[in-house]
Design an enzyme around this catalytic site. Structure first.
Site, PDB file in Angstrom:
ATOM      1  N   GLY A 101      41.430  73.026  10.005  1.00  0.00           N
ATOM      2  CA  GLY A 101      40.999  72.582  11.278  1.00  0.00           C
ATOM      3  C   GLY A 101      41.220  73.939  12.068  1.00  0.00           C
ATOM      4  O   GLY A 101      41.725  74.995  11.834  1.00  0.00           O
ATOM      5  N   SER A 148      43.087  78.269  20.119  1.00  0.00           N
ATOM      6  CA  SER A 148      44.117  79.588  20.211  1.00  0.00           C
ATOM      7  C   SER A 148      44.285  79.959  18.557  1.00  0.00           C
ATOM      8  O   SER A 148      44.765  80.882  18.246  1.00  0.00           O
ATOM      9  CB  SER A 148      45.311  79.351  20.721  1.00  0.00           C
ATOM     10  OG  SER A 148      45.874  78.134  20.218  1.00  0.00           O
ATOM     11  N   ASP A 206      48.346  65.163  23.799  1.00  0.00           N
ATOM     12  CA  ASP A 206      47.226  65.187  22.927  1.00  0.00           C
ATOM     13  C   ASP A 206      47.074  64.288  21.949  1.00  0.00           C
ATOM     14  O   ASP A 206      46.653  64.478  20.779  1.00  0.00           O
ATOM     15  CB  ASP A 206      46.916  66.498  22.261  1.00  0.00           C
ATOM     16  CG  ASP A 206      45.252  66.688  22.164  1.00  0.00           C
ATOM     17  OD1 ASP A 206      44.598  66.083  22.878  1.00  0.00           O
ATOM     18  OD2 ASP A 206      44.952  67.661  21.380  1.00  0.00           O
TER      19      ASP A 206
END
Length: 296
Positions: A17, A21, A130
């Site tokens: 993934g 950042s 999230d």
């Protein structure tokens, strides 16, 4: 990206993934003779290293089946990284849903596990910020794991900085997140969006990110509708979780009363009581907190 990990210990094999950042890589740990995941920072700086350390320490503190097990922190000069358990499986939506709709026998226990994971975070004074399908993985054995704590924050730090802008993914963010006002109820809104998607195949609000955030400010979420019948308690819970007012949303405990049979809740409570009550932990606050999180 493979060359970012300058260590003879790890044989980097694939990219799992990517984010703003950093990246997550799949690697073989020669020392432990097993596959692991590596969270690697794109560009080294004092801030990025501080954030990476904080995420690693957070993982170490979460001794709970619904979080990945932390490995080791490697503070190499260019791209610092840490190792962690590699979780096999699929995301929550693909686990629960088929071409014909959702499987209730999978949905309820999976959402119960995810709710317990969120409650562990909230009891430690943290919010995930999230909650979305790609951050919730389910193993072939049915273990639900909440991933990516990179945006996780401590509530007291957020309260001290009310000017923090929106953080998260627009379609799964709570209405109040658009103004930086975040609480445990914000994570439960994300849980509601996940539930809506599993029940209907879509998110409650569709469209470009900015449009979705505006709609959430002015309109109530629609009632979940699908071609197959939806259990009435799931539909009602979904609407409650998607309430615009965070104070109107159910608590994690109330979600569990819907997702988890009473017998299961009683067994979990009894197991926790037996484990915590067997030996008095006088002056062992850290150990008690760890056990409480494990049994949550």
């Amino acid at each position: 990206m493979h060359e970012w990990v300058r260590s003879s210990r790890f044989d980097v094999r694939d990219v799992l993934g990517t984010g703003a950042s950093g990246v997550v890589l799949c690697a073989f740990d020669r020392e432990r003779a097993e596959e692991v995941a590596l969270k690697v920072v794109r560009e080294s700086s004092a801030r990025s290293l501080r954030v990476l350390r904080a995420e690693f320490e957070m993982l170490r503190s979460l001794s709970h089946p619904s979080f990945v097990a932390a490995g080791e922190l490697f503070e190499q000069e260019e791209h610092p990284f840490f190792s962690m358990e590699k979780v096999e499986g699929t995301d929550l939506v693909h686990y629960v849903c088929t071409q014909d709709g959702y499987e209730e026998g999978k949905l309820r226990p999976a959402f119960a596990q995810l709710t317990r994971a969120l409650r562990v975070l909230h009891r430690q004074g943290r919010v995930h910020r999230d909650v979305k399908p790609s951050n919730v993985r389910v193993t072939p054995e049915g273990r639900v794991v909440l991933l990516d704590l990179g945006l996780c924050a401590e509530l007291h730090a957020l309260e001290a900085r009310p000017d923090v802008g929106p953080v998260g993914t627009a379609h799964y963010m709570a209405p109040e997140q658009a103004t930086g006002d975040v609480s445990a109820a914000s994570d439960l809104y994300g849980l509601g969006v996940l539930l809506f998607r599993c029940l209907t195949g879509t998110c409650p609000f569709e469209g470009p990110a900015e449009q979705v955030l505006l709609l959430k400010q002015s309109e109530d979420a629609p009632e979940p509708r699908a071609e197959q019948p939806i259990a009435s308690d799931l539909s009602e819970l979904c609407l409650q979780l998607l309430a615009r007012d965070p104070h109107a949303r159910p608590t994690a405990g109330q979600v569990l009363t819907v997702m988890e049979p009473a017998g299961e809740r009683n067994r979990a409570s009894s197991s926790a009581s037996l484990l915590l009550g067997a030996v008095p932990l006088v002056g062992r606050e850290d150990e008690l907190a760890a056990l409480t999180s494990l049994c949550a």
